[in-house]
Design a protein around this motif. Structure first.
Motif, short mmCIF file in Angstrom:
data_model
loop_
_atom_site.label_atom_id
_atom_site.label_comp_id
_atom_site.label_asym_id
_atom_site.label_seq_id
_atom_site.Cartn_x
_atom_site.Cartn_y
_atom_site.Cartn_z
N ALA A 35 0.85 -1.19 0.00
CA ALA A 35 0.00 0.00 0.00
C ALA A 35 0.88 1.24 0.00
O ALA A 35 1.99 1.23 0.56
CB ALA A 35 -0.93 0.01 1.21
N SER A 36 0.41 2.29 -0.65
CA SER A 36 1.17 3.53 -0.70
C SER A 36 0.21 4.71 -0.76
O SER A 36 -0.91 4.60 -1.27
CB SER A 36 2.11 3.57 -1.91
OG SER A 36 1.37 3.55 -3.12
N VAL A 37 0.67 5.83 -0.22
CA VAL A 37 -0.08 7.09 -0.24
C VAL A 37 0.86 8.18 -0.74
O VAL A 37 1.95 8.37 -0.19
CB VAL A 37 -0.62 7.45 1.16
CG1 VAL A 37 -1.34 8.79 1.11
CG2 VAL A 37 -1.56 6.37 1.67
N ASN A 38 0.46 8.87 -1.81
CA ASN A 38 1.27 9.94 -2.39
C ASN A 38 0.45 11.23 -2.47
O ASN A 38 -0.75 11.19 -2.76
CB ASN A 38 1.76 9.57 -3.80
CG ASN A 38 2.62 8.33 -3.79
OD1 ASN A 38 3.58 8.24 -3.05
ND2 ASN A 38 2.28 7.36 -4.63
N THR A 39 1.10 12.33 -2.22
CA THR A 39 0.43 13.62 -2.32
C THR A 39 1.36 14.64 -2.97
O THR A 39 2.58 14.58 -2.78
CB THR A 39 -0.02 14.12 -0.93
OG1 THR A 39 -0.72 15.36 -1.07
CG2 THR A 39 1.16 14.32 -0.01
N PHE A 68 -3.76 13.76 -4.70
CA PHE A 68 -3.69 12.82 -3.58
C PHE A 68 -4.03 11.44 -4.12
O PHE A 68 -5.09 11.24 -4.73
CB PHE A 68 -4.66 13.22 -2.47
CG PHE A 68 -4.53 12.39 -1.23
CD1 PHE A 68 -3.54 12.64 -0.31
CD2 PHE A 68 -5.41 11.34 -0.98
CE1 PHE A 68 -3.41 11.88 0.84
CE2 PHE A 68 -5.29 10.57 0.16
CZ PHE A 68 -4.29 10.84 1.08
N THR A 69 -3.12 10.48 -3.91
CA THR A 69 -3.28 9.15 -4.50
C THR A 69 -3.11 8.08 -3.43
O THR A 69 -2.16 8.13 -2.63
CB THR A 69 -2.25 8.91 -5.62
OG1 THR A 69 -2.40 9.92 -6.62
CG2 THR A 69 -2.44 7.55 -6.25
N VAL A 70 -4.02 7.12 -3.44
CA VAL A 70 -3.94 5.95 -2.55
C VAL A 70 -3.92 4.70 -3.43
O VAL A 70 -4.76 4.55 -4.33
CB VAL A 70 -5.13 5.90 -1.58
CG1 VAL A 70 -5.03 4.66 -0.70
CG2 VAL A 70 -5.19 7.15 -0.72
N ALA A 88 -5.48 -1.55 -7.04
CA ALA A 88 -6.52 -0.52 -7.01
C ALA A 88 -5.88 0.83 -6.72
O ALA A 88 -5.05 0.95 -5.82
CB ALA A 88 -7.58 -0.84 -5.96
N ILE A 89 -6.27 1.85 -7.50
CA ILE A 89 -5.73 3.20 -7.34
C ILE A 89 -6.89 4.19 -7.31
O ILE A 89 -7.78 4.14 -8.15
CB ILE A 89 -4.77 3.57 -8.48
CG1 ILE A 89 -3.61 2.57 -8.56
CG2 ILE A 89 -4.22 4.98 -8.30
CD1 ILE A 89 -2.67 2.83 -9.72
N VAL A 90 -6.85 5.08 -6.34
CA VAL A 90 -7.81 6.18 -6.25
C VAL A 90 -7.01 7.48 -6.22
O VAL A 90 -6.16 7.66 -5.35
CB VAL A 90 -8.71 6.06 -5.01
CG1 VAL A 90 -9.66 7.25 -4.93
CG2 VAL A 90 -9.50 4.76 -5.05
N THR A 91 -7.29 8.38 -7.17
CA THR A 91 -6.55 9.63 -7.28
C THR A 91 -7.52 10.81 -7.31
O THR A 91 -8.53 10.77 -8.02
CB THR A 91 -5.70 9.66 -8.57
OG1 THR A 91 -4.78 8.56 -8.54
CG2 THR A 91 -4.91 10.95 -8.67
N THR A 92 -7.20 11.83 -6.54
CA THR A 92 -7.97 13.07 -6.54
C THR A 92 -7.07 14.19 -7.05
O THR A 92 -6.03 14.47 -6.46
CB THR A 92 -8.48 13.41 -5.13
OG1 THR A 92 -9.29 12.35 -4.65
CG2 THR A 92 -9.29 14.68 -5.14
#
Length: 232
Positions: A35-39, A68-70, A88-92
Motif C-alpha cells: 500500500a502507498s499514499v502519495n500527495t 492525492f493518491t492511494v 486498485a488506485i484512487v486519485t484526486t
C-alpha cells in the motif's frame, strides 16, 4: 514460590493464537500486500511571499494540495508458473476523483521469459500485453502495448508499442533504451543507479511532441517513507 500450571483451555487458546498469527504471516508473505499514499503540494505562494519585496504583503500563504493518491495491491500465486495481481488506485486531482482497478494475469514461459495480460476498469477500460525476455545474463528486452475501448466501447484504439532494452553495467547501475511507436512516439535513454539507501535516475527523451531531460532522486528512510526530488 508456587508455580501455576496452565489449564488445558489456556494451552489450547495459546495454540490457536499462535496458529492464527502464523497463518496471517504466511498469507502476507504469499500475497505480498503493498500500500502507498502519495500527495503533491503546491508551495508556489509560499516561495513568492518569501521572495517578495512588498513590505505590506502580510497575507498568509496558500498551500494547495494538487493531487492525492492511494494505492493498494496484492499478489495471488495460482501455480508455480501462474500468478494474479490485483491493483486498485484512487486519485484526486483538482477536486476530481478517478479510480482504477487492474487485474494482471502473469505466466512464466521459461526461466528466461514471461508474459502478462493487464485488464483495467476505469474511465476508459483497456487491456494491456507485456512480454519479457532475458537475452543474456546482463541484457533483457521488453515489449508492451495497450488497447483501449473508446466511445462507449464502440471503438478499439492503441497508442502504439513500447520496445525497451536494459543492460546491467554494474551491480547497482543499469542503462536502458526505449522506443515508442504510434501516437506520441519517442526515443529515450535512461541511466539508473540504485542501492539500499538511495536511487538516482537520469533520462533524455527525443520525440516529435515531447523532448526533455530529467533527473530523479529518491532517498529511502527504511520503514518510514521515501523522499523524492525531481528536475525536468
Amino acid at each position: 514460590v508456587i508455580t501455576r500450571r496452565r489449564t488445558a483451555r489456556e494451552i489450547l487458546d495459546e495454540y490457536e493464537r499462535l496458529a492464527k498469527e502464523r497463518e496471517e504471516r504466511n498469507l502476507n508473505r504469499i500475497t505480498n500486500a503493498n500500500a502507498s499514499v502519495n500527495t503533491t503540494i503546491n508551495l508556489t505562494d509560499v516561495f513568492n511571499q518569501i521572495n517578495s519585496t512588498d513590505e505590506n504583503n502580510n497575507h498568509f500563504p496558500v498551500i494547495e494540495t494538487k493531487e492525492f493518491t492511494v494505492q493498494q495491491s496484492i499478489d495471488i500465486p495460482l501455480t508455480s508458473q501462474d500468478s494474479v495481481t490485483i491493483n486498485a488506485i484512487v486519485t484526486t486531482t483538482n477536486r476530481r476523483g478517478v479510480g482504477l482497478l487492474t487485474t494482471s494475469f502473469r505466466r512464466i514461459l521459461s526461466n528466461l521469459s514471461w508474459f502478462r495480460i493487464d485488464l483495467t476498469i476505469g474511465q476508459h477500460p483497456n487491456v494491456g500485453f507485456h512480454f519479457f525476455r532475458r537475452l543474456t545474463q546482463k541484457l533483457q528486452a521488453n515489449v508492451n502495448t495497450t488497447f483501449s475501448l473508446l466511445n462507449g466501447g464502440k471503438r478499439l484504439a492503441t497508442s502504439g508499442f513500447l520496445f525497451s532494452i536494459t543492460y546491467q553495467l554494474a551491480n547497482n547501475l543499469t542503462s536502458s533504451l526505449q522506443w515508442k511507436t504510434g501516437r506520441g512516439s519517442f526515443m529515450k535513454g535512461i541511466l539508473q543507479y540504485d542501492n539500499q539507501k538511495w536511487a538516482l535516475s537520469s533520462a533524455v527523451q527525443f520525440g516529435f511532441t515531447n523532448t526533455f531531460g530529467a533527473i530523479d532522486g529518491v532517498y529511502r528512510f527504511p520503514g518510514v517513507c521515501n523522499l523524492r526530488c525531481s528536475l525536468k
